[in-house]
Design a protein around this motif. Structure first.
Motif, PDB file in Angstrom:
ATOM      1  N   ARG A 165      41.821   9.962 -23.875  1.00  0.00           N
ATOM      2  CA  ARG A 165      41.863  10.366 -22.467  1.00  0.00           C
ATOM      3  C   ARG A 165      40.898   9.552 -21.617  1.00  0.00           C
ATOM      4  O   ARG A 165      41.106   9.391 -20.415  1.00  0.00           O
ATOM      5  CB  ARG A 165      41.567  11.850 -22.342  1.00  0.00           C
ATOM      6  N   GLU A 166      39.838   9.037 -22.242  1.00  0.00           N
ATOM      7  CA  GLU A 166      38.886   8.173 -21.535  1.00  0.00           C
ATOM      8  C   GLU A 166      39.222   6.697 -21.718  1.00  0.00           C
ATOM      9  O   GLU A 166      38.390   5.837 -21.459  1.00  0.00           O
ATOM     10  CB  GLU A 166      37.465   8.450 -22.039  1.00  0.00           C
ATOM     11  N   LYS A 167      40.460   6.432 -22.172  1.00  0.00           N
ATOM     12  CA  LYS A 167      40.954   5.063 -22.362  1.00  0.00           C
ATOM     13  C   LYS A 167      40.094   4.296 -23.364  1.00  0.00           C
ATOM     14  O   LYS A 167      39.814   3.108 -23.194  1.00  0.00           O
ATOM     15  CB  LYS A 167      41.036   4.322 -21.024  1.00  0.00           C
ATOM     16  N   CYS A 168      39.709   4.996 -24.421  1.00  0.00           N
ATOM     17  CA  CYS A 168      38.916   4.411 -25.503  1.00  0.00           C
ATOM     18  C   CYS A 168      39.750   4.484 -26.776  1.00  0.00           C
ATOM     19  O   CYS A 168      40.017   5.574 -27.291  1.00  0.00           O
ATOM     20  CB  CYS A 168      37.601   5.171 -25.656  1.00  0.00           C
ATOM     21  N   SER A 169      40.159   3.314 -27.287  1.00  0.00           N
ATOM     22  CA  SER A 169      41.121   3.261 -28.397  1.00  0.00           C
ATOM     23  C   SER A 169      40.512   2.826 -29.719  1.00  0.00           C
ATOM     24  O   SER A 169      41.253   2.536 -30.668  1.00  0.00           O
ATOM     25  CB  SER A 169      42.266   2.304 -28.030  1.00  0.00           C
ATOM     26  N   ILE A 170      39.194   2.785 -29.815  1.00  0.00           N
ATOM     27  CA  ILE A 170      38.592   2.148 -30.987  1.00  0.00           C
ATOM     28  C   ILE A 170      38.791   2.922 -32.284  1.00  0.00           C
ATOM     29  O   ILE A 170      38.617   2.351 -33.363  1.00  0.00           O
ATOM     30  CB  ILE A 170      37.093   1.857 -30.766  1.00  0.00           C
ATOM     31  N   TRP A 171      39.176   4.204 -32.201  1.00  0.00           N
ATOM     32  CA  TRP A 171      39.437   4.973 -33.418  1.00  0.00           C
ATOM     33  C   TRP A 171      40.925   5.246 -33.637  1.00  0.00           C
ATOM     34  O   TRP A 171      41.295   5.929 -34.585  1.00  0.00           O
ATOM     35  CB  TRP A 171      38.666   6.295 -33.381  1.00  0.00           C
ATOM     36  N   THR A 172      41.780   4.717 -32.788  1.00  0.00           N
ATOM     37  CA  THR A 172      43.204   5.049 -32.867  1.00  0.00           C
ATOM     38  C   THR A 172      43.883   4.431 -34.081  1.00  0.00           C
ATOM     39  O   THR A 172      44.839   5.005 -34.623  1.00  0.00           O
ATOM     40  CB  THR A 172      43.918   4.602 -31.575  1.00  0.00           C
ATOM     41  N   GLU A 223      50.554   2.394 -27.934  1.00  0.00           N
ATOM     42  CA  GLU A 223      50.646   3.002 -26.609  1.00  0.00           C
ATOM     43  C   GLU A 223      51.443   4.301 -26.662  1.00  0.00           C
ATOM     44  O   GLU A 223      51.067   5.308 -26.046  1.00  0.00           O
ATOM     45  CB  GLU A 223      51.300   2.031 -25.620  1.00  0.00           C
ATOM     46  N   GLY A 224      52.552   4.277 -27.403  1.00  0.00           N
ATOM     47  CA  GLY A 224      53.372   5.478 -27.522  1.00  0.00           C
ATOM     48  C   GLY A 224      52.662   6.592 -28.263  1.00  0.00           C
ATOM     49  O   GLY A 224      52.749   7.769 -27.892  1.00  0.00           O
ATOM     50  N   PHE A 225      51.940   6.214 -29.322  1.00  0.00           N
ATOM     51  CA  PHE A 225      51.193   7.204 -30.105  1.00  0.00           C
ATOM     52  C   PHE A 225      50.101   7.845 -29.250  1.00  0.00           C
ATOM     53  O   PHE A 225      49.932   9.069 -29.236  1.00  0.00           O
ATOM     54  CB  PHE A 225      50.593   6.513 -31.333  1.00  0.00           C
ATOM     55  N   ALA A 244      49.985   8.066 -26.028  1.00  0.00           N
ATOM     56  CA  ALA A 244      50.579   8.892 -24.983  1.00  0.00           C
ATOM     57  C   ALA A 244      50.895  10.290 -25.509  1.00  0.00           C
ATOM     58  O   ALA A 244      50.681  11.301 -24.816  1.00  0.00           O
ATOM     59  CB  ALA A 244      51.847   8.231 -24.440  1.00  0.00           C
ATOM     60  N   ARG A 245      51.379  10.381 -26.736  1.00  0.00           N
ATOM     61  CA  ARG A 245      51.665  11.696 -27.326  1.00  0.00           C
ATOM     62  C   ARG A 245      50.378  12.448 -27.635  1.00  0.00           C
ATOM     63  O   ARG A 245      50.309  13.663 -27.467  1.00  0.00           O
ATOM     64  CB  ARG A 245      52.498  11.532 -28.600  1.00  0.00           C
ATOM     65  N   ILE A 246      49.349  11.736 -28.081  1.00  0.00           N
ATOM     66  CA  ILE A 246      48.058  12.372 -28.354  1.00  0.00           C
ATOM     67  C   ILE A 246      47.513  13.031 -27.087  1.00  0.00           C
ATOM     68  O   ILE A 246      46.992  14.157 -27.114  1.00  0.00           O
ATOM     69  CB  ILE A 246      47.048  11.338 -28.892  1.00  0.00           C
ATOM     70  N   VAL A 247      47.629  12.333 -25.960  1.00  0.00           N
ATOM     71  CA  VAL A 247      47.110  12.859 -24.698  1.00  0.00           C
ATOM     72  C   VAL A 247      47.951  14.025 -24.192  1.00  0.00           C
ATOM     73  O   VAL A 247      47.411  15.045 -23.718  1.00  0.00           O
ATOM     74  CB  VAL A 247      47.052  11.735 -23.632  1.00  0.00           C
ATOM     75  N   ALA A 248      49.256  13.913 -24.301  1.00  0.00           N
ATOM     76  CA  ALA A 248      50.152  14.887 -23.664  1.00  0.00           C
ATOM     77  C   ALA A 248      50.402  16.137 -24.491  1.00  0.00           C
ATOM     78  O   ALA A 248      50.727  17.202 -23.938  1.00  0.00           O
ATOM     79  CB  ALA A 248      51.494  14.218 -23.351  1.00  0.00           C
ATOM     80  N   ASP A 249      50.254  16.048 -25.807  1.00  0.00           N
ATOM     81  CA  ASP A 249      50.691  17.136 -26.695  1.00  0.00           C
ATOM     82  C   ASP A 249      49.506  17.577 -27.558  1.00  0.00           C
ATOM     83  O   ASP A 249      49.146  16.910 -28.522  1.00  0.00           O
ATOM     84  CB  ASP A 249      51.850  16.635 -27.558  1.00  0.00           C
ATOM     85  N   ASP A 250      48.935  18.726 -27.229  1.00  0.00           N
ATOM     86  CA  ASP A 250      47.766  19.206 -27.969  1.00  0.00           C
ATOM     87  C   ASP A 250      48.095  19.489 -29.434  1.00  0.00           C
ATOM     88  O   ASP A 250      47.267  19.249 -30.314  1.00  0.00           O
ATOM     89  CB  ASP A 250      47.203  20.475 -27.319  1.00  0.00           C
ATOM     90  N   ASP A 251      49.283  20.025 -29.694  1.00  0.00           N
ATOM     91  CA  ASP A 251      49.668  20.318 -31.081  1.00  0.00           C
ATOM     92  C   ASP A 251      49.802  19.023 -31.878  1.00  0.00           C
ATOM     93  O   ASP A 251      49.378  18.952 -33.041  1.00  0.00           O
ATOM     94  CB  ASP A 251      50.978  21.100 -31.115  1.00  0.00           C
ATOM     95  N   PHE A 252      50.409  18.004 -31.261  1.00  0.00           N
ATOM     96  CA  PHE A 252      50.536  16.701 -31.923  1.00  0.00           C
ATOM     97  C   PHE A 252      49.150  16.116 -32.185  1.00  0.00           C
ATOM     98  O   PHE A 252      48.876  15.578 -33.267  1.00  0.00           O
ATOM     99  CB  PHE A 252      51.356  15.761 -31.052  1.00  0.00           C
ATOM    100  N   ALA A 253      48.253  16.227 -31.195  1.00  0.00           N
ATOM    101  CA  ALA A 253      46.898  15.705 -31.361  1.00  0.00           C
ATOM    102  C   ALA A 253      46.160  16.435 -32.464  1.00  0.00           C
ATOM    103  O   ALA A 253      45.425  15.821 -33.252  1.00  0.00           O
ATOM    104  CB  ALA A 253      46.128  15.827 -30.042  1.00  0.00           C
TER     105      ALA A 253
END
Length: 321
Positions: free
Chosen positions: A79-86, A104-106, A108-117
């Motif tokens: 959410r803070e546009k930090c991808s170093i652990w993705t 990018e797609g992954f 986006a789902r992490i941010v939008a879907d709490d259950d997916f995250a």
């Protein structure tokens, strides 16, 4: 006087010249040496932010604040546009589902879907869990950072002011076992005989000009170091942690000592390293911390201001997962 960044460039050159070729966990392969140490003087607001390539220090700072919050899920980082652990949960998701989703797609789902995250974004009991919520055999959680701060205030001469992340029963559940795994602190005091008007004049990172306060030094030990990609972040992160803790305990930051066990370059980073070695260091920047919170939990990314940073361009290199 040699530029302090020359230590790092010397280390890169040593690994290139003398490193043993090894096939590592990732399958990429490394050149590796065993044992390294760098020392950075952090007085007068100086921060070890490398200049022979751009280091994205705000990304590193966001990661350190994430550790200190005790978090282990990448959702707040993304959410803070930090991808170093993705890369780690993304790799796990692709292998488990067969879905070759883009990063990018992954994210986006992490941010939008709490259950997916919750299902796919958690890294297991990594750094933040061990630093702030170590689960003891008595069933209680232990806050190692709070204990360090309390010891620095109550018994600064102690030789037991340290914390670490190598919790043996939890290692197998971590996306990545801790690389920077141990931090130890040491308090010293200004020497009246060596004090000068000049040394007392620069402001420290909290807006003071008091050279009589205790000096806080810190040693960081890493078991494993990706010297091209990881180490520049590690130096800055460790220096930021030292500065934050010094502020909370009303001390001035002194020396950062960084040590590493397996110190390596990935084989696909060799050309990038050669490019970096062709560059000359520029002056290190300085960093101001705009707040002095009562608690280590009170710092925010907006509190950190880096001044005078004029690095060479960034050098791209791939993460080995």
């Amino acid at each position: 006087m040699r530029h302090p960044e020359e230590q790092y460039l010397d280390l890169l050159a040593e690994i290139l010249e003398h490193g043993e070729k090894k096939i590592d966990r990732t399958g990429v392969g490394t050149l590796s040496i065993f044992g390294a140490m760098l020392r950075f003087d952090m007085r007068n607001d100086v921060v070890p932010l490398l200049t022979t390539k751009r280091v994205y220090w705000k990304t590193a700072a966001k990661e350190m604040l994430w550790f200190l919050r005790g978090e282990t899920n990448i959702q707040s980082l993304v959410r803070e546009k930090c991808s170093i652990w993705t890369d780690w949960p993304l790799d796990k998701y692709r292998k488990a589902t067969g879905n070759d989703i883009s990063m990018e797609g992954f994210e986006a789902r992490i941010v939008a879907d709490d259950d997916f995250a919750a299902q796919w974004g958690d890294l297991g009991p990594v750094y933040g869990k061990q630093w702030r919520r170590w689960l003891g055999p008595d069933g209680k959680e232990y806050d190692q950072i709070a204990d360090v701060i309390e010891m620095l205030k109550r018994n600064p001469a102690s030789r037991r002011i340290l914390f670490h992340g190598w919790n043996v029963p939890d290692i197998g559940s971590m996306a990545l076992p801790p690389c920077h795994l141990l931090y130890q602190f040491y308090v010293s005091y200004p020497d009246e005989s060596t004090k000068s008007k000049d040394s007392a004049s620069p402001e420290n990172g909290h807006g003071d000009k008091d050279s009589t306060r205790p000096i806080l030094k810190m040693l960081c030990f890493q078991r494993s170091t990706d010297t091209m990609l990881g180490a520049p972040f590690n130096y800055f992160n460790a220096s930021l942690l030292l500065r934050m803790i010094a502020g909370v305990v009303d001390m001035d930051p002194g020396e950062l000592i960084w040590m590493s066990g397996d110190t390596h370059l990935y084989l696909n980073h060799v050309d990038a390293v050669k490019e970096q070695l062709s560059r000359s260091p520029r002056p290190f920047p300085t960093m101001k911390i705009l707040s002095r919170p009562d608690s280590i939990d009170g710092y925010r990314i907006e509190d950190f201001v880096v001044e005078g940073y004029d690095p060479h361009p960034a050098i791209k290199a791939d993460v080995a997962v």
